[in-house]
Design a protein around this motif. Structure first.
Motif, PDB file in Angstrom:
ATOM      1  N   ALA A 113       0.840  -1.207   0.000  1.00  0.00           N
ATOM      2  CA  ALA A 113       0.000   0.000   0.000  1.00  0.00           C
ATOM      3  C   ALA A 113       0.869   1.250   0.000  1.00  0.00           C
ATOM      4  O   ALA A 113       1.824   1.364   0.761  1.00  0.00           O
ATOM      5  CB  ALA A 113      -0.911  -0.009   1.214  1.00  0.00           C
ATOM      6  N   GLY A 114       0.541   2.174  -0.883  1.00  0.00           N
ATOM      7  CA  GLY A 114       1.215   3.461  -0.908  1.00  0.00           C
ATOM      8  C   GLY A 114       2.545   3.481  -1.630  1.00  0.00           C
ATOM      9  O   GLY A 114       3.215   4.508  -1.651  1.00  0.00           O
ATOM     10  N   PHE A 115       2.944   2.358  -2.229  1.00  0.00           N
ATOM     11  CA  PHE A 115       4.228   2.359  -2.937  1.00  0.00           C
ATOM     12  C   PHE A 115       3.966   2.502  -4.430  1.00  0.00           C
ATOM     13  O   PHE A 115       3.098   1.856  -4.994  1.00  0.00           O
ATOM     14  CB  PHE A 115       5.018   1.073  -2.671  1.00  0.00           C
ATOM     15  CG  PHE A 115       6.385   1.104  -3.289  1.00  0.00           C
ATOM     16  CD1 PHE A 115       7.384   1.876  -2.736  1.00  0.00           C
ATOM     17  CD2 PHE A 115       6.654   0.393  -4.441  1.00  0.00           C
ATOM     18  CE1 PHE A 115       8.646   1.932  -3.319  1.00  0.00           C
ATOM     19  CE2 PHE A 115       7.904   0.438  -5.028  1.00  0.00           C
ATOM     20  CZ  PHE A 115       8.902   1.209  -4.460  1.00  0.00           C
ATOM     21  N   ASN A 116       4.737   3.359  -5.087  1.00  0.00           N
ATOM     22  CA  ASN A 116       4.600   3.600  -6.514  1.00  0.00           C
ATOM     23  C   ASN A 116       5.541   2.655  -7.265  1.00  0.00           C
ATOM     24  O   ASN A 116       6.726   2.918  -7.403  1.00  0.00           O
ATOM     25  CB  ASN A 116       4.928   5.062  -6.843  1.00  0.00           C
ATOM     26  CG  ASN A 116       4.673   5.384  -8.301  1.00  0.00           C
ATOM     27  OD1 ASN A 116       3.899   4.703  -8.965  1.00  0.00           O
ATOM     28  ND2 ASN A 116       5.320   6.414  -8.790  1.00  0.00           N
ATOM     29  N   TYR A 117       5.004   1.547  -7.738  1.00  0.00           N
ATOM     30  CA  TYR A 117       5.795   0.532  -8.425  1.00  0.00           C
ATOM     31  C   TYR A 117       6.161   0.983  -9.833  1.00  0.00           C
ATOM     32  O   TYR A 117       5.483   1.804 -10.430  1.00  0.00           O
ATOM     33  CB  TYR A 117       5.012  -0.785  -8.505  1.00  0.00           C
ATOM     34  CG  TYR A 117       4.932  -1.508  -7.187  1.00  0.00           C
ATOM     35  CD1 TYR A 117       5.974  -2.304  -6.744  1.00  0.00           C
ATOM     36  CD2 TYR A 117       3.811  -1.396  -6.383  1.00  0.00           C
ATOM     37  CE1 TYR A 117       5.904  -2.966  -5.535  1.00  0.00           C
ATOM     38  CE2 TYR A 117       3.730  -2.056  -5.171  1.00  0.00           C
ATOM     39  CZ  TYR A 117       4.784  -2.841  -4.751  1.00  0.00           C
ATOM     40  OH  TYR A 117       4.711  -3.489  -3.558  1.00  0.00           O
ATOM     41  N   SER A 118       7.216   0.375 -10.362  1.00  0.00           N
ATOM     42  CA  SER A 118       7.636   0.664 -11.735  1.00  0.00           C
ATOM     43  C   SER A 118       6.607   0.083 -12.703  1.00  0.00           C
ATOM     44  O   SER A 118       5.803  -0.779 -12.350  1.00  0.00           O
ATOM     45  CB  SER A 118       9.011   0.051 -12.001  1.00  0.00           C
ATOM     46  OG  SER A 118       8.951  -1.357 -11.880  1.00  0.00           O
TER      47      SER A 118
END
Length: 181
Positions: A113-118
């Motif tokens: 949650a809340g992480f901007n993945y590539s």
């Protein structure tokens, strides 16, 4: 020294130089080197041996289930310290440059949650799948080969036993650790 003696010395020097040049021209004519038919050197083609050497190395790696049976939790914790600069391992750890890794084993890919993945990992996550033991092993071997376009700048871990130790440690980071395969 009179002019006659100077002429003798100059003549002797010029005579020796003419003789040296003449011997050089004569020897070049008698023993001319043959030019190579093709310029440069032929280098051996190692591409066939490199690929054949890589295939047995990959074939020799034991399955992750076998390696996990002998994995060492303490060695895994020590080896995972190289990941601390980007990831947190605590239960309530925050996402940093990489997502927090608490409970990562058997978690859905791209689900922190809340992480901007590539883009590459978002695409992989859209197809489903979990971070099971095999997926983690393949990812830790070479992240850029496993997920095309990943922003993870880590080169990977070549040693199979070290990967197993890290995965065994990651397994322990959960309220209820995932069952071993």
């Amino acid at each position: 020294m009179d002019a006659n003696e100077v002429n003798k010395v100059a003549g002797a020097i010029l005579g020796m130089l003419t003789l040296a040049m003449g011997i050089g021209f004569l020897s070049s004519g008698l023993m001319a080197p043959k030019p190579p038919a093709k310029a440069g050197y032929e280098l051996p083609d190692n591409s066939a041996t490199a690929s054949s050497a890589a295939a047995p190395a990959a074939a020799q790696a034991e399955p992750i289930a076998t390696r996990l049976a002998t994995a060492d939790l303490a060695k895994g914790e020590t080896a995972a310290k190289k990941c601390v600069s980007c990831h947190q391992f605590q239960k309530d750890g925050k996402n940093g440059q990489g997502p927090a890794l608490w409970g990562i084993v058997n978690k859905a890919k791209g689900a922190a949650a809340g992480f901007n993945y590539s883009a590459g990992l978002k695409d992989m996550a859209s197809k489903g799948g979990k971070w099971d033991y095999e997926a983690l092993d393949a990812f830790l071997t070479n992240p850029k080969a496993y997920v095309a376009g990943t922003s993870m700048g880590f080169a990977g871990i070549n040693r199979a036993d070290e990967r197993a130790n890290i995965i065994f440690y990651l397994r322990s980071l959960a309220e209820t650790p995932a069952a071993l395969p």
